[in-house]
Enzyme design. Structure first.
Site, PDB file in Angstrom:
ATOM      1  N   GLU A  48      -4.923  -6.204  14.741  1.00  0.00           N
ATOM      2  CA  GLU A  48      -4.372  -4.899  14.364  1.00  0.00           C
ATOM      3  C   GLU A  48      -5.466  -3.830  14.482  1.00  0.00           C
ATOM      4  O   GLU A  48      -5.183  -2.667  14.731  1.00  0.00           O
ATOM      5  CB  GLU A  48      -3.810  -4.944  12.929  1.00  0.00           C
ATOM      6  CG  GLU A  48      -2.836  -3.814  12.630  1.00  0.00           C
ATOM      7  CD  GLU A  48      -2.083  -4.007  11.323  1.00  0.00           C
ATOM      8  OE1 GLU A  48      -0.841  -4.173  11.362  1.00  0.00           O
ATOM      9  OE2 GLU A  48      -2.712  -3.996  10.253  1.00  0.00           O
ATOM     10  N   HIS A  77      -5.296 -32.082  17.978  1.00  0.00           N
ATOM     11  CA  HIS A  77      -4.142 -32.864  18.427  1.00  0.00           C
ATOM     12  C   HIS A  77      -3.025 -31.959  18.927  1.00  0.00           C
ATOM     13  O   HIS A  77      -1.879 -32.380  19.022  1.00  0.00           O
ATOM     14  CB  HIS A  77      -3.676 -33.771  17.293  1.00  0.00           C
ATOM     15  CG  HIS A  77      -4.736 -34.742  16.871  1.00  0.00           C
ATOM     16  ND1 HIS A  77      -4.934 -35.946  17.525  1.00  0.00           N
ATOM     17  CD2 HIS A  77      -5.699 -34.658  15.930  1.00  0.00           C
ATOM     18  CE1 HIS A  77      -5.964 -36.576  16.966  1.00  0.00           C
ATOM     19  NE2 HIS A  77      -6.452 -35.801  16.002  1.00  0.00           N
ATOM     20  N   GLY A 116      -4.835  -1.439   4.938  1.00  0.00           N
ATOM     21  CA  GLY A 116      -4.020  -2.574   4.486  1.00  0.00           C
ATOM     22  C   GLY A 116      -4.680  -3.917   4.753  1.00  0.00           C
ATOM     23  O   GLY A 116      -4.704  -4.799   3.895  1.00  0.00           O
ATOM     24  N   ARG A 117      -5.255  -4.085   5.939  1.00  0.00           N
ATOM     25  CA  ARG A 117      -5.828  -5.390   6.291  1.00  0.00           C
ATOM     26  C   ARG A 117      -7.177  -5.641   5.638  1.00  0.00           C
ATOM     27  O   ARG A 117      -7.747  -6.721   5.770  1.00  0.00           O
ATOM     28  CB  ARG A 117      -5.901  -5.538   7.812  1.00  0.00           C
ATOM     29  CG  ARG A 117      -6.546  -4.373   8.543  1.00  0.00           C
ATOM     30  CD  ARG A 117      -6.205  -4.436  10.024  1.00  0.00           C
ATOM     31  NE  ARG A 117      -6.670  -3.281  10.777  1.00  0.00           N
ATOM     32  CZ  ARG A 117      -6.003  -2.146  10.929  1.00  0.00           C
ATOM     33  NH1 ARG A 117      -4.826  -1.999  10.344  1.00  0.00           N
ATOM     34  NH2 ARG A 117      -6.477  -1.166  11.665  1.00  0.00           N
ATOM     35  N   GLU A 123      10.698  -4.489   4.498  1.00  0.00           N
ATOM     36  CA  GLU A 123      10.846  -5.912   4.137  1.00  0.00           C
ATOM     37  C   GLU A 123      10.484  -6.140   2.668  1.00  0.00           C
ATOM     38  O   GLU A 123      11.196  -6.835   1.925  1.00  0.00           O
ATOM     39  CB  GLU A 123       9.927  -6.787   5.001  1.00  0.00           C
ATOM     40  CG  GLU A 123      10.254  -6.800   6.475  1.00  0.00           C
ATOM     41  CD  GLU A 123       9.393  -5.799   7.241  1.00  0.00           C
ATOM     42  OE1 GLU A 123       9.213  -4.661   6.756  1.00  0.00           O
ATOM     43  OE2 GLU A 123       8.936  -6.150   8.343  1.00  0.00           O
ATOM     44  N   LYS A 162       9.332  -0.781  14.139  1.00  0.00           N
ATOM     45  CA  LYS A 162       9.956  -0.478  12.838  1.00  0.00           C
ATOM     46  C   LYS A 162      11.054   0.565  13.024  1.00  0.00           C
ATOM     47  O   LYS A 162      12.142   0.466  12.455  1.00  0.00           O
ATOM     48  CB  LYS A 162       8.906   0.113  11.872  1.00  0.00           C
ATOM     49  CG  LYS A 162       7.886  -0.861  11.349  1.00  0.00           C
ATOM     50  CD  LYS A 162       6.989  -0.151  10.325  1.00  0.00           C
ATOM     51  CE  LYS A 162       5.765  -0.988  10.008  1.00  0.00           C
ATOM     52  NZ  LYS A 162       4.821  -0.323   9.106  1.00  0.00           N
ATOM     53  N   LYS A 179       0.835  -1.200   0.000  1.00  0.00           N
ATOM     54  CA  LYS A 179       0.000   0.000   0.000  1.00  0.00           C
ATOM     55  C   LYS A 179       0.874   1.256   0.000  1.00  0.00           C
ATOM     56  O   LYS A 179       0.689   2.163  -0.786  1.00  0.00           O
ATOM     57  CB  LYS A 179      -0.931  -0.030   1.210  1.00  0.00           C
ATOM     58  CG  LYS A 179      -1.772   1.225   1.355  1.00  0.00           C
ATOM     59  CD  LYS A 179      -2.705   1.144   2.543  1.00  0.00           C
ATOM     60  CE  LYS A 179      -3.310   2.522   2.818  1.00  0.00           C
ATOM     61  NZ  LYS A 179      -4.252   2.541   3.913  1.00  0.00           N
TER      62      LYS A 179
HETATM   63  O1  LIG Z   1       1.133  -2.712   2.251  1.00  0.00           O
HETATM   64  P1  LIG Z   1       2.245  -2.094   3.033  1.00  0.00           P
HETATM   65  O2  LIG Z   1       2.205  -0.600   3.005  1.00  0.00           O
HETATM   66  O3  LIG Z   1       3.569  -2.620   2.575  1.00  0.00           O
HETATM   67  O4  LIG Z   1       2.046  -2.488   4.534  1.00  0.00           O
HETATM   68  C1  LIG Z   1       2.022  -3.821   4.927  1.00  0.00           C
HETATM   69  C2  LIG Z   1       1.458  -3.974   6.302  1.00  0.00           C
HETATM   70  O5  LIG Z   1       2.219  -3.252   7.236  1.00  0.00           O
HETATM   71  C3  LIG Z   1       1.381  -2.664   8.226  1.00  0.00           C
HETATM   72  O6  LIG Z   1       1.365  -1.303   8.017  1.00  0.00           O
HETATM   73  C4  LIG Z   1       1.840  -3.002   9.597  1.00  0.00           C
HETATM   74  O7  LIG Z   1       3.220  -2.889   9.721  1.00  0.00           O
HETATM   75  C5  LIG Z   1       0.024  -3.270   7.954  1.00  0.00           C
HETATM   76  O8  LIG Z   1      -1.015  -2.489   8.422  1.00  0.00           O
HETATM   77  C6  LIG Z   1       0.051  -3.466   6.495  1.00  0.00           C
HETATM   78  O9  LIG Z   1      -0.919  -4.386   6.070  1.00  0.00           O
END
Ligand SMILES: O=P(O)(O)OC[C@H]1O[C@](O)(CO)[C@@H](O)[C@@H]1O
Length: 545
Positions: free
Chosen positions: A350, A381, A264-265, A210, A509, A204
């Site tokens: 979240e 299990h 994002g979620r 990462e 972060k 987003k």
């Molecule tokens: O889509 P992006 O901006 O890479 O963010 C990934 C995820 O990181 C977050 O901001 C949390 O670190 C989430 O809310 C989001 O889904």
């Protein structure tokens, strides 16, 4: 007498009813009311929700509905669909419903629905071009595999959906790379042919460290493997940050955008869902949108007493605030829903892992519980022992699918029997008397019975909700996921917290960025607590052999 609020619900629950009975018992409610299943189950489209195996009675349910009215849940819902900035801390609208609507959504001057329709049409055309071979890789070969690089909402939702809907015979093989741990990439790499792999960078913000590191790493692999600098034909970007996608070198025609009013979620319905269409076929994404749209309609129009998302939220308030249960398990009895608990963990935790009231003060009550889960029967299990005999009840969502998509009827019968048995066992328990009788019948001697019997008692009266779907397909999956999304919305209103920001992820972060040079190079460690300083030293020691 004024009725209790979310904050005082526990005290109300602790007071026995007029007839002296407690409000925890569930078995007794079934004894008193043989029609309880009928009265405490509801349908929305394909989903049957049975919440009769909870200790809610009419009085408690009515009270919870009053709390919902006072929390203005439906008023807030209506403000959300009007495009008002219900994500108040970030001053943003919350309109994931616009992503699956036929039209009619605006945000300020922006015609959100027109924007959505345009993006969906572009995604569909792109999907068709990839599948037909009109769009090919840098060496002219057709794409056979799609790799989605993203994390959190840019991974979990699409991954969950693809795991649920993909099968042999689908148009492309899907792969997901989320973790910055390159062991994940090392495990994936041998399965990918660089000439035929299409890479989606799903982010987003397009600033997530990462994802950007993984995308850069994979681009390096492609450049080296294909022996050329320009591998842009292999890259697609899914993002709100269009300038950053260009800076990365993704061709404009391969960028699919969305807006900041998509959290994002909640973004799997946006361009972030492209991997679903590419790997499973356009009909899979379209079907999910259709199912979610039907659940949206239900959420917007069903009266409170029949409104599944609201009822699911009220059950949660009952368990968290009334009974003090701080966790909930999600157990899908369908292996294809194996990633649903992980997706719901983000959607729920979240959103609802918050401690500040909308008025800016600390809340005076518990909010989001810990959510965890595994598909049944595997869960039985491992951690189900604690749910049956541990000291604190953990409510369960059982998700059952009536009809399978395979011909192994015996397996499916056993699967369903197990799902039903677990909810029945949590409810019924097993008394000491029953244990004694059973052990005596199987020939145990008195000393053994004396020594073991208590260990074999199940307290029972442990709550669960069952969601029954007739079949797992894109439409029912879309409805199921949207049900949980709206439940989260209702809980945000009931708990009076902002379910749409996520400031809690930021501190880590920030500290990771500061720690990076200290871990990876010889830079002088900064000021840290004694534990962190000790661990940095130990890592350096191990790294340096
Ligand atoms: O889509 P992006 O901006 O890479 O963010 C990934 C995820 O990181 C977050 O901001 C949390 O670190 C989430 O809310 C989001 O889904």
């Amino acid at each position: 007498m004024t009725h209790p609020t979310v904050a005082t619900l526990a005290a109300w629950v602790a007071t026995p009813r007029a007839d002296g009975t407690t409000r925890h018992g569930i078995r007794r409610l079934f004894e008193d009311d043989p029609a309880r299943f009928r009265r405490y189950s509801r349908r929305a489209g394909p989903i049957l929700m049975d919440f009769s195996k909870t200790s809610l009675d009419d009085e408690a349910l009515e009270l919870l509905h009053q709390i919902a009215v006072e929390s203005n849940v439906f008023g807030r819902r209506d403000a959300m669909i009007r495009g008002e900035p219900v994500n108040a801390t970030e001053n943003r609208a919350v309109l994931h419903m616009a992503l699956r609507a036929k039209g009619g959504f605006t945000v300020g001057e922006e015609d959100a629905s027109a924007e959505v329709a345009k993006t969906l049409a572009a995604m569909q055309a792109f999907t068709a071009n990839v599948h037909s071979g009109r769009l090919v890789g840098a060496t002219g070969k057709r794409f056979t595999d799609v790799l989605n690089i993203g994390i959190g909402g840019s991974d979990l939702g699409p991954f969950m959906a693809v795991r649920a809907l993909w099968s042999d015979g689908c148009p492309m093989r899907p792969h997901f790379l989320a973790n910055v741990d390159a062991h994940a990439w090392e495990a994936l790499r041998p399965r990918l042919n660089p000439e035929t792999t299409l890479v989606l960078i799903a982010s987003k913000t397009f600033t997530t460290a990462e994802t950007l590191l993984n995308a850069t790493m994979v681009r390096g692999w492609l450049r080296e493997a294909l022996g050329q600098e320009d591998v842009s034909a292999h890259f697609v970007a899914l993002s709100t940050n269009i300038p950053a996608t260009s800076a990365f070198g993704v061709p404009v025609g391969q960028v699919f955008g969305f807006r900041d009013w998509v959290g994002g979620r909640f973004s799997l319905w946006s361009a972030i869902g492209l991997v679903i269409a590419l790997s499973c076929g356009w009909a899979a994404l379209a079907g999910m949108l259709e199912g979610a749209r039907a659940m949206d309609e239900h959420f917007l129009t069903a009266p409170a007493e029949d409104n599944l998302p609201l009822l699911l939220a009220l059950v949660e308030v009952w368990h968290v605030n009334g009974l003090g249960y701080t966790a909930r398990a999600v157990l899908p009895y369908d292996n294809r829903l194996g990633r649903l608990p992980a997706h719901l963990q983000q959607v729920e935790m979240e959103s609802l892992g918050k401690r500040i009231h909308l008025d800016g003060h600390p809340v005076g009550h518990a909010t989001g519980p810990v959510v965890f889960g595994e598909p049944g029967t595997n869960a039985q299990h491992s951690f189900m022992q604690l749910l049956h005999q541990g000291t604190t009840p953990v409510p369960v969502d059982f998700i059952l699918i009536a009809r399978p998509d395979h011909g192994w009827a015996d397996n499916h019968r056993m699967l369903l029997a197990n799902g039903l048995a677990q909810s029945e066992a949590l409810l019924a328990g097993r008394t000491l008397e029953d244990v004694h009788t059973e052990m005596a019948e199987t020939g145990a001697d008195a000393a053994t019975i004396e020594r073991v019997a208590l260990h074999r008692v199940f307290p029972g009266d442990r709550p669960s909700v069952t969601l029954l779907l007739p079949h797992l397909d894109p439409v029912t999956l879309g409805a199921l996921v949207a049900l949980y999304e709206h439940k989260v919305f209702c809980l945000g209103a009931l708990w009076q917290v902002n379910a749409f920001d996520q400031y809690g992820v930021e501190l880590g972060k920030h500290l990771a960025a500061a720690l990076l040079p200290e871990v990876a190079s010889g830079a002088e460690p900064g000021h840290h607590d004694g534990s962190t300083a000790g661990l940095i030293a130990a890592i350096r020691g191990a790294w340096n052999g």
